[in-house]
Enzyme design. Structure first.
Site: not given
Length: 147
Positions: A37, A101, A107-109
Site C-alpha cells: 500500500d 471503501q 481488495h483486502f488489506h
C-alpha cells in the site's frame, strides 16, 4: 440497502493490473496481485486484489474467484507474519463508500499490528502518509522471501 455501482475499468487497481501504473509487487499469479500500500497504516501494509474479476466489492464477486482470493490472502498474510513478526494482523475489506471503501475494485488489506504502535488513518492520501518507494521495495523483498 447498499447499491453496488457499475465496475469502472479505469479505477486505479484495474490500471495497476494492466501495467499502466507501477506498484511494489509482493505476489502475483494468474488470478491475484498483491502489492504494498502506498499509504500504509503500518509497516508492511499490503493489498490483495483479484486480477480477472471486475468486482466492485465482496457482494458482487463470483464465489469461486473469491475462494481463490481468500486462499492467496491467507498465504500472503502468513508470509507477512513470518517476515515481520507483528503482534497481530488485521484483515480488512470495505464494501461501499459509507463503509470506507475508496477504490471500487474488490481488495483486502493485510495490516500488521504491533502493540503500542500508532496506526496511520485509512486512505490518508494527503501526501504526508505516502511511503518511501525504497522502503516499500525492501519490505516487499522480505515478505517475498517468506512465500
Amino acid at each position: 440497502m447498499m447499491d453496488i455501482p457499475a465496475y469502472e475499468t479505469d479505477n486505479i487497481f484495474a490500471r495497476i493490473i494492466r501495467g499502466e501504473i507501477p506498484n511494489t509487487t509482493v505476489y502475483e499469479d494468474e488470478d491475484v496481485l498483491s502489492f504494498m500500500d502506498l499509504f500504509p497504516q503500518s509497516e508492511g501494509h499490503t493489498l490483495v486484489i483479484p486480477k480477472k474479476a471486475e468486482a466492485v466489492n465482496f457482494l458482487d464477486i463470483d464465489p469461486n474467484i473469491l475462494g481463490v482470493l481468500i486462499q492467496r490472502t491467507q498465504i500472503i498474510a502468513t508470509a507477512i507474519n513470518t517476515a515481520l513478526r507483528p503482534d497481530g494482523i488485521r484483515l480488512i475489506q470495505f464494501n461501499g463508500e459509507a463503509a470506507g471503501q475508496t477504490v471500487f475494485h474488490l481488495h483486502f488489506h493485510i495490516i500488521p499490528v504491533w502493540q503500542n504502535a500508532n496506526m496511520k488513518p485509512h486512505a490518508d492520501s494527503s501526501g504526508n502518509g505516502q511511503a518511501d518507494p525504497v522502503t516499500l521495495q525492501k519490505l516487499a523483498e522480505r515478505i517475498k522471501a517468506c512465500l
